[in-house]
Scaffold this motif. Sequence first.
Motif, PDB file in Angstrom:
ATOM      1  N   ARG A  92      42.487  26.457  38.364  1.00  0.00           N
ATOM      2  CA  ARG A  92      42.016  27.148  38.604  1.00  0.00           C
ATOM      3  C   ARG A  92      41.623  27.133  40.297  1.00  0.00           C
ATOM      4  NH1 ARG A  92      36.535  26.146  38.871  1.00  0.00           N
ATOM      5  NH2 ARG A  92      35.444  28.581  39.719  1.00  0.00           N
ATOM      6  N   GLN A  93      41.266  28.408  41.203  1.00  0.00           N
ATOM      7  CA  GLN A  93      41.904  28.204  42.334  1.00  0.00           C
ATOM      8  C   GLN A  93      41.359  30.319  42.102  1.00  0.00           C
ATOM      9  OE1 GLN A  93      45.438  31.194  43.675  1.00  0.00           O
ATOM     10  NE2 GLN A  93      45.964  29.554  43.715  1.00  0.00           N
ATOM     11  N   ILE A  94      41.111  29.810  43.779  1.00  0.00           N
ATOM     12  CA  ILE A  94      40.051  31.616  44.101  1.00  0.00           C
ATOM     13  C   ILE A  94      40.978  31.861  45.525  1.00  0.00           C
ATOM     14  CG2 ILE A  94      37.891  32.094  45.761  1.00  0.00           C
ATOM     15  CD1 ILE A  94      37.259  30.378  42.982  1.00  0.00           C
ATOM     16  N   ALA A  95      41.428  32.377  44.933  1.00  0.00           N
ATOM     17  CA  ALA A  95      42.340  33.739  45.310  1.00  0.00           C
ATOM     18  C   ALA A  95      41.744  34.780  46.040  1.00  0.00           C
ATOM     19  CB  ALA A  95      43.609  34.374  44.902  1.00  0.00           C
ATOM     20  N   GLN A  96      42.216  35.155  47.524  1.00  0.00           N
ATOM     21  CA  GLN A  96      42.207  36.544  48.287  1.00  0.00           C
ATOM     22  C   GLN A  96      42.693  37.699  47.710  1.00  0.00           C
ATOM     23  OE1 GLN A  96      42.333  36.155  52.554  1.00  0.00           O
ATOM     24  NE2 GLN A  96      40.623  36.213  52.463  1.00  0.00           N
ATOM     25  N   ILE A  97      42.508  38.588  47.618  1.00  0.00           N
ATOM     26  CA  ILE A  97      43.792  39.634  47.412  1.00  0.00           C
ATOM     27  C   ILE A  97      43.164  41.207  48.012  1.00  0.00           C
ATOM     28  CG2 ILE A  97      44.433  40.837  45.486  1.00  0.00           C
ATOM     29  CD1 ILE A  97      45.660  38.190  45.440  1.00  0.00           C
ATOM     30  N   ASP A  98      43.386  42.035  48.296  1.00  0.00           N
ATOM     31  CA  ASP A  98      42.764  43.012  49.155  1.00  0.00           C
ATOM     32  C   ASP A  98      43.832  44.227  47.888  1.00  0.00           C
ATOM     33  OD1 ASP A  98      42.383  41.750  51.402  1.00  0.00           O
ATOM     34  OD2 ASP A  98      43.501  41.767  52.416  1.00  0.00           O
ATOM     35  N   LEU A  99      42.594  44.827  47.878  1.00  0.00           N
ATOM     36  CA  LEU A  99      42.660  45.518  46.398  1.00  0.00           C
ATOM     37  C   LEU A  99      41.594  46.804  46.977  1.00  0.00           C
ATOM     38  CD1 LEU A  99      41.977  44.228  42.679  1.00  0.00           C
ATOM     39  CD2 LEU A  99      44.168  44.214  43.666  1.00  0.00           C
ATOM     40  N   THR A 100      42.622  48.212  46.710  1.00  0.00           N
ATOM     41  CA  THR A 100      42.560  50.151  46.959  1.00  0.00           C
ATOM     42  C   THR A 100      42.306  50.354  45.768  1.00  0.00           C
ATOM     43  OG1 THR A 100      44.539  50.365  46.901  1.00  0.00           O
ATOM     44  CG2 THR A 100      43.975  50.169  49.202  1.00  0.00           C
TER      45      THR A 100
END
Length: 300
Positions: A261-269
Motif C-alpha cells: 500500500r501507499q498513501i498517494a497525493q492526487i489532484d482531481l477536478t
Amino acid sequence: VSRAAVLALAAAVCAVPGLAACGGEDVVVQEAPTAAERGVAPAAGGTVERDPLRSGADADATLMVTVDDVGETRVRYRAARTVKAGLVEIRLHNRARALHKAQLWRIDGDHSVKEALRIRHPLPDWLRTAGGGSLTEPGKTSRTLQTLSPGRYYIAGTLGQPGSVASFEAIGPQPDRELPRAPARVEARDFSFRVSGLRAGRNSIDFDNTGAQPHHAFFAPMRAGVELAAVKQFFRAPTSVGEPPVTDRTRETVIVEGGERQIAQIDLTPGRYALICFVRDRGGGPRHIELGMINEVTVR
Ligand SMILES: [Cu+2]
C-alpha cells in the motif's frame, strides 16, 4: 484537440512498464501542460481528519527526489544515497518541463541496477516494484507516504526513458509501524478497482493493492457523452485521428506490488474518470485493462 495533446496522452500511457507499441520520439517526448491544464482545483481546507499526508508527523524519514531535464530529451533523477527504512515520506520535486513520476524498484540479492534496467517481462523474483511518487506537474512537489523495507532501490520514470536513474539504500531494521489509512481509498484487485472517498481537489489516497499482481491507478478524464467502452477501445488502439474520448489531463500513481500500500497525493477536478491499470502480470501477458481493469469513477 491538438495532435500534441494526443501524443502527450500516449506518452503518459507509455510510462508504464510492459506496454507494447510504445517508442519513437513522438511518443516519448511530453509537452509541458498549459496554464489552464495546470489549474487544478485548490485543496479544500480543514474538512478532512486523519489525513496522514497533511499531519506531517507520521514519517520516520523523508526521501527527497528531484527530476531535472538534461538537454532536450533526457531526464535525471536524484536522491540521497541512503534513507532510514520505515515509514517514509517521498517528496518528488519535478523541476523538468514535462510531467514525471518516480517509480521505485527494489533489487534483492547481488544484482546490479544496470542488470535491472535491462529486464522486461517476466520480472525475476529479485526485482520488485516498490511504490514511489505519483505523476507530478512541472514545478510542483508531490508527497507520498509508504513503508520502505531495508534494501537497495533505484528510482526511474518511463521505461526506457533516456537519462539517469538514482539508486539508494534503505537502512535499518524492518519497519514495524503500520501505514496509516487515508480519507480516500482505491483498492486494486486482480483485476478490478474499488473506490471510496474521492473528491474534487487534493486527495490523499490509500492506494491498496490487495491482489497478487502489481497494479497502478491511472485516472483519465472522460469527455462529455463518452462511454467507457470507447475509452477501452482508444487505449487498445490509440489513434491521432479524431477527438480522443479522454483528455490529456491524466493523473497516475506509480506501480505498487501485490499486497503493498501507499498513501498517494492526487489532484482531481470534478468529472467522470476512467480508472485504468495498464500494468501486466509479473510473468507477462496482456495489460490489465484487457482483463477488465477499467472502471468509471465520478468525482464531485
Ligand atoms: Cu494492474
